[in-house]
Design an enzyme around this catalytic site. Structure first.
Site, PDB file in Angstrom:
ATOM      1  N   CYS A   2       0.362  -1.034   0.315  1.00 60.97           N
ATOM      2  CA  CYS A   2       0.238  -0.209  -0.341  1.00 60.97           C
ATOM      3  C   CYS A   2       1.036   1.427  -0.331  1.00 60.97           C
ATOM      4  CB  CYS A   2      -1.159   0.417   1.385  1.00 60.97           C
ATOM      5  SG  CYS A   2      -1.867  -0.847   0.960  1.00 60.97           S
ATOM      6  N   ARG A  27       3.535  -0.371  -4.781  1.00 60.78           N
ATOM      7  CA  ARG A  27       3.662  -0.925  -3.619  1.00 60.78           C
ATOM      8  C   ARG A  27       1.932  -1.810  -3.280  1.00 60.78           C
ATOM      9  NH1 ARG A  27       6.942   1.379   0.251  1.00 60.78           N
ATOM     10  NH2 ARG A  27       5.669   0.950   1.893  1.00 60.78           N
ATOM     11  N   TRP A  74      -2.594  -2.416  -1.528  1.00 66.50           N
ATOM     12  CA  TRP A  74      -2.778  -3.681  -1.896  1.00 66.50           C
ATOM     13  C   TRP A  74      -3.774  -4.645  -0.763  1.00 66.50           C
ATOM     14  CZ3 TRP A  74      -0.844  -7.969   0.846  1.00 66.50           C
ATOM     15  CH2 TRP A  74      -0.710  -9.511  -0.207  1.00 66.50           C
ATOM     16  N   ASN A  98      -1.260   1.770   5.602  1.00 61.99           N
ATOM     17  CA  ASN A  98      -0.444   1.008   5.421  1.00 61.99           C
ATOM     18  C   ASN A  98      -0.056   0.228   6.693  1.00 61.99           C
ATOM     19  OD1 ASN A  98       3.186   1.164   4.270  1.00 61.99           O
ATOM     20  ND2 ASN A  98       1.671  -0.790   4.143  1.00 61.99           N
ATOM     21  N   GLY A  99       0.008  -1.195   6.128  1.00 63.94           N
ATOM     22  CA  GLY A  99       0.258  -2.049   7.575  1.00 63.94           C
ATOM     23  C   GLY A  99      -1.399  -3.254   7.940  1.00 63.94           C
ATOM     24  N   GLU A 472      14.740 -20.027  -9.245  1.00 68.78           N
ATOM     25  CA  GLU A 472      14.563 -18.714  -9.662  1.00 68.78           C
ATOM     26  C   GLU A 472      13.926 -18.463 -10.804  1.00 68.78           C
ATOM     27  OE1 GLU A 472      14.225 -15.889  -8.165  1.00 68.78           O
ATOM     28  OE2 GLU A 472      14.450 -14.465  -9.607  1.00 68.78           O
ATOM     29  N   LYS A 476       9.618 -16.663 -11.113  1.00 68.92           N
ATOM     30  CA  LYS A 476       9.523 -15.932 -12.577  1.00 68.92           C
ATOM     31  C   LYS A 476       7.903 -16.200 -13.283  1.00 68.92           C
ATOM     32  CE  LYS A 476      11.146 -13.039 -10.752  1.00 68.92           C
ATOM     33  NZ  LYS A 476      12.272 -12.970 -10.189  1.00 68.92           N
ATOM     34  N   GLU A 479       4.733 -15.947 -11.335  1.00 71.01           N
ATOM     35  CA  GLU A 479       4.165 -14.545 -10.748  1.00 71.01           C
ATOM     36  C   GLU A 479       3.738 -13.909 -11.874  1.00 71.01           C
ATOM     37  OE1 GLU A 479       8.926 -12.633  -9.225  1.00 71.01           O
ATOM     38  OE2 GLU A 479       6.798 -12.002  -8.868  1.00 71.01           O
ATOM     39  N   HIS A 495      11.408 -39.012  -5.598  1.00 74.48           N
ATOM     40  CA  HIS A 495      11.302 -39.235  -4.330  1.00 74.48           C
ATOM     41  C   HIS A 495       9.426 -39.091  -4.760  1.00 74.48           C
ATOM     42  CE1 HIS A 495      14.393 -41.313  -2.555  1.00 74.48           C
ATOM     43  NE2 HIS A 495      15.091 -40.018  -3.814  1.00 74.48           N
ATOM     44  N   LYS A 595       5.718  -4.465  -5.396  1.00 68.68           N
ATOM     45  CA  LYS A 595       6.935  -4.826  -4.969  1.00 68.68           C
ATOM     46  C   LYS A 595       7.376  -5.360  -3.937  1.00 68.68           C
ATOM     47  CE  LYS A 595      11.101  -4.651  -7.215  1.00 68.68           C
ATOM     48  NZ  LYS A 595      10.765  -5.771  -8.095  1.00 68.68           N
TER      49      LYS A 595
HETATM   50  C1  F6R Z   1       9.893 -11.998  -7.269  1.00 63.10           C
HETATM   51  C2  F6R Z   1      10.827 -11.564  -6.496  1.00 63.10           C
HETATM   52  C3  F6R Z   1       9.560 -11.788  -4.823  1.00 63.10           C
HETATM   53  C4  F6R Z   1      10.566 -11.055  -3.252  1.00 63.10           C
HETATM   54  C5  F6R Z   1      10.210 -10.914  -2.380  1.00 63.10           C
HETATM   55  C6  F6R Z   1      11.615 -10.394  -1.207  1.00 63.10           C
HETATM   56  O1  F6R Z   1      10.021 -11.677  -7.724  1.00 63.10           O
HETATM   57  O2  F6R Z   1      10.562 -10.391  -6.482  1.00 63.10           O
HETATM   58  O3  F6R Z   1      10.006 -13.247  -4.520  1.00 63.10           O
HETATM   59  O4  F6R Z   1      12.064 -11.565  -4.226  1.00 63.10           O
HETATM   60  O5  F6R Z   1       8.851 -10.236  -1.821  1.00 63.10           O
HETATM   61  O6  F6R Z   1      11.882  -9.196  -1.630  1.00 63.10           O
HETATM   62  P1  F6R Z   1      12.834  -8.140  -0.757  1.00 63.10           P
HETATM   63  O7  F6R Z   1      14.022  -8.451  -1.847  1.00 63.10           O
HETATM   64  O8  F6R Z   1      12.271  -6.747  -1.306  1.00 63.10           O
HETATM   65  O9  F6R Z   1      13.038  -8.268   0.689  1.00 63.10           O
END
Ligand code: F6R
Length: 600
Positions: A2, A27, A74, A98-99, A472, A476, A479, A495, A595
């Site tokens: 947020c 956010r 959010w 926010n929170g 990773e 990607k 998400e 397994h 983000k």
């Molecule tokens: C995936 C992604 C998230 C962040 C996670 C941690 O692409 O961006 O999984 O890696 O939310 O975020 P940070 O690195 O900001 O602590």
């Protein structure tokens, strides 16, 4: 999560609020809203969806007023509907939050008994109700907000405007971030100082538990050190780059992927100069604590700490680590890893470690963030700002910085001499060229992606650092492509997960031609024998050894297995992006995500 913005600048603020919200949309983008206060009273506009939808609402019906607050949401409690959008208002008080108000249910019962009625499903709606009650009980605006901070448990950053005081905004925070700025024309509040780019002047972060009041010309802090903290203002750094923020790319993600060679070089150079590395070298064990992609970056770099530096290295998910009550050795160092520097669980680890009297370490990409302020020693990756929600350049920069740290620790522990250290660091720096070569494979990965576009699930396999790359890559695809993509250590296949393999299911195998190659290839053969559609990411040697096994083999650049694994991360970013694009999805703003994850 947020984003909050507020402005008190003597001019009609509606447009400024909406423009600033766009900078905070990373956010959250479930809904957006503004509340403006002026001669006509309190005026609210809210809309579900992104800020553009709110802008369309306001374009036809602009509220007047020179003091206002704004929010991009959010959703935590309650669906992303118009009615659940902030600001929430009651009895002449409007609030953005926010929170999470953890005791919102109890507070609603208490207020309902007093005759208050609630119209939303949100936790945040209790806030204007409490403030209004405190005002009725005789408190002034600041006291009412301060009292609300006492009643509401959990993390909160909030901004409030008042119908009976159309000249001020009262703000407060506990846990969630909030900063205030003063420029030539007025006072501002924001969840992130980056939104002050458009106002200039100087800014400061609110301390935990602090309440402040923004008048047109100033910011007044509650508390004994209110005057002393005036010395802690920093200038707002205005961005140099104007023009197209995507620099001609189709998305921020595309732009940020293309920036990886430079982000890598810059980060290797900065990490070579990190101060205080000897503190890591003196440890008997290291725990890298992080969430999401940052966790996978730790996993990918782990072998460097163990093999090169001879330092036992645990990789921990922050939300688990915090609550597990695990045992740390006397000299164990906890290194928190985060691109945003705001992730609630990772930040809490730093705070809890500090409270327990341990020195705290962080590796962060965002220089002005909660973690940079909280950690005793904070090192910065130098990827530049990342706007696309999916981590790309910040991930590779984290990997680069961790490997430099591991090599420098190896040297400090006497495991490699200065000459070997310099050669290894030079070699690492030169991987930026290999990353450029990988970026040239975009067309190749786009064609590999075309076989996946209509699939609802996919599997990724790898071993060692290539398993981290597989994790990773699968994250990607989840998400941004909304594909049920699962990564497994190739040795784990038999397994259980192999039961899921059926004809046509896509399996991506990351297999640099190292000592584990034959083992990984056996796993590839096993899924192929069961009809999987196999995409093999390997190097030239691996491709020759695999022959015609895979349906599609992509030959990656890289002089050794480690370099090929870094290259695979980038190839998998392309794979996810092209699958998402083929499905018509917005790669920069995937659904349900934000983000910066500032709630637990
Ligand atoms: C995936 C992604 C998230 C962040 C996670 C941690 O692409 O961006 O999984 O890696 O939310 O975020 P940070 O690195 O900001 O602590």
């Amino acid at each position: 999560m947020c984003g909050i913005f507020g402005a008190n600048n003597g001019r009609p603020v509606a447009s400024k609020l909406i423009d600033s919200l766009r900078r905070l949309e990373y956010r959250g983008y479930d809904s957006a809203g503004i509340a403006v206060v002026g001669a006509q009273g309190l005026d609210l506009r809210r809309a579900s969806g992104c800020v553009d939808r709110l802008a369309a609402v306001v374009r036809d019906d602009r509220p007047e007023g020179t003091v206002g607050i704004a929010h991009t949401r959010w959703a935590t409690h309650g669906a992303p509907t118009d009615v659940n959008a902030h600001p929430h208002a009651f009895d002449g008080v409007a609030v953005v939050h926010n929170g999470i108000v953890e005791n919102h249910a109890e507070l609603k019962w208490w207020l309902s008994d007093l005759g208050h009625e609630f119209v939303t499903e949100t936790d945040s709606e209790v806030l204007p109700h409490i403030i209004a009650k405190m005002r009725r009980d005789g408190m002034d605006h600041r006291q009412a907000v301060a009292a609300t901070l006492e009643y509401a448990k959990g993390s909160l950053a909030l901004a409030a405007v008042f119908e009976d005081a159309p000249d001020r905004i009262v703000v407060a925070r506990r846990g969630s971030p909030l900063a205030v700025a003063i420029s030539e024309d007025g006072a501002y509040v924001s969840s992130d100082p980056a939104a002050f780019d458009a106002v200039g002047g100087r800014f400061t972060h609110l301390e935990d538990g602090e309440v402040a009041e923004l008048t047109r010309g100033d910011v007044w802090f509650d508390g004994a050190d209110g005057d002393a903290r005036r010395n802690r203002w920093e200038p707002v750094v205005l961005p140099q780059d104007g023009g197209d923020p995507r620099a001609g790319h189709s998305s921020f993600m595309a732009k940020e992927m293309a920036e990886q060679p430079d982000a890598w070089s810059r980060t290797v150079a900065s990490a070579r100069a990190f101060a205080g590395v000897e503190e890591l070298a003196a440890a008997d064990r290291i725990a890298i604590v992080a969430c999401g992609s940052s966790y996978y970056a730790g996993l990918m770099a782990r072998a460097w700490f163990e093999r090169e530096a001879g330092l036992a290295c645990d990789i921990e998910v922050a939300s688990e680590f915090r609550h597990r009550g695990g045992v740390l050795s006397e000299r164990q160092v906890v290194l928190c890893l985060s691109q945003s520097g705001e992730t609630a669980d990772t930040l809490a680890v730093i705070e809890e470690m500090r409270a327990a009297g341990r020195r705290t370490f962080a590796l962060v990409n965002t220089a002005r963030s909660a973690m940079t302020r909280a950690a005793d020693r904070c090192w910065l990756t130098d990827a530049g700002r990342e706007i696309g929600v999916a981590a790309t350049k910040t991930f590779t920069a984290q990997v680069a910085a961790l490997v430099v740290l591991a090599l420098r620790v190896a040297h400090a522990r006497g495991r490699i001499d200065a000459d070997r250290l310099e050669k290894a660091l030079d070699g690492l720096a030169s991987l930026s060229d290999m990353i450029r070569q990988t970026l040239a494979l975009e067309g190749r990965m786009a064609s590999a992606a075309s076989a996946f576009a209509d699939r609802r699930s996919a599997f990724y396999l790898g071993r060692g650092p290539a398993f981290a790359a597989a994790l990773e890559g699968a994250l990607k695809l989840k998400e941004i492509g909304y594909v049920q993509a699962e990564a497994y250590a190739a040795g784990e296949l038999k397994h259980g997960p192999i039961a899921l393999i059926e004809p046509g299911v896509p399996v991506v195998v990351v297999a640099p031609s190292d000592h584990l190659f034959e083992k990984t290839l056996s796993s590839a053969q096993e899924v192929k024998a069961r009809g999987a559609r196999l995409l093999l990411l390997t190097d030239a040697g691996g491709a020759a050894r695999a022959g015609r096994l895979a349906d599609d083999t992509v030959v990656l650049p890289g002089a050794d297995a480690w370099a090929v694994t870094v290259s695979a991360v980038i190839a998998l970013q392309f794979l996810a992006r092209h699958i998402a694009t083929a499905r018509g999805l917005d790669v920069d703003r995937p659904r349900n995500l934000a983000k910066s994850v500032t709630v637990e």
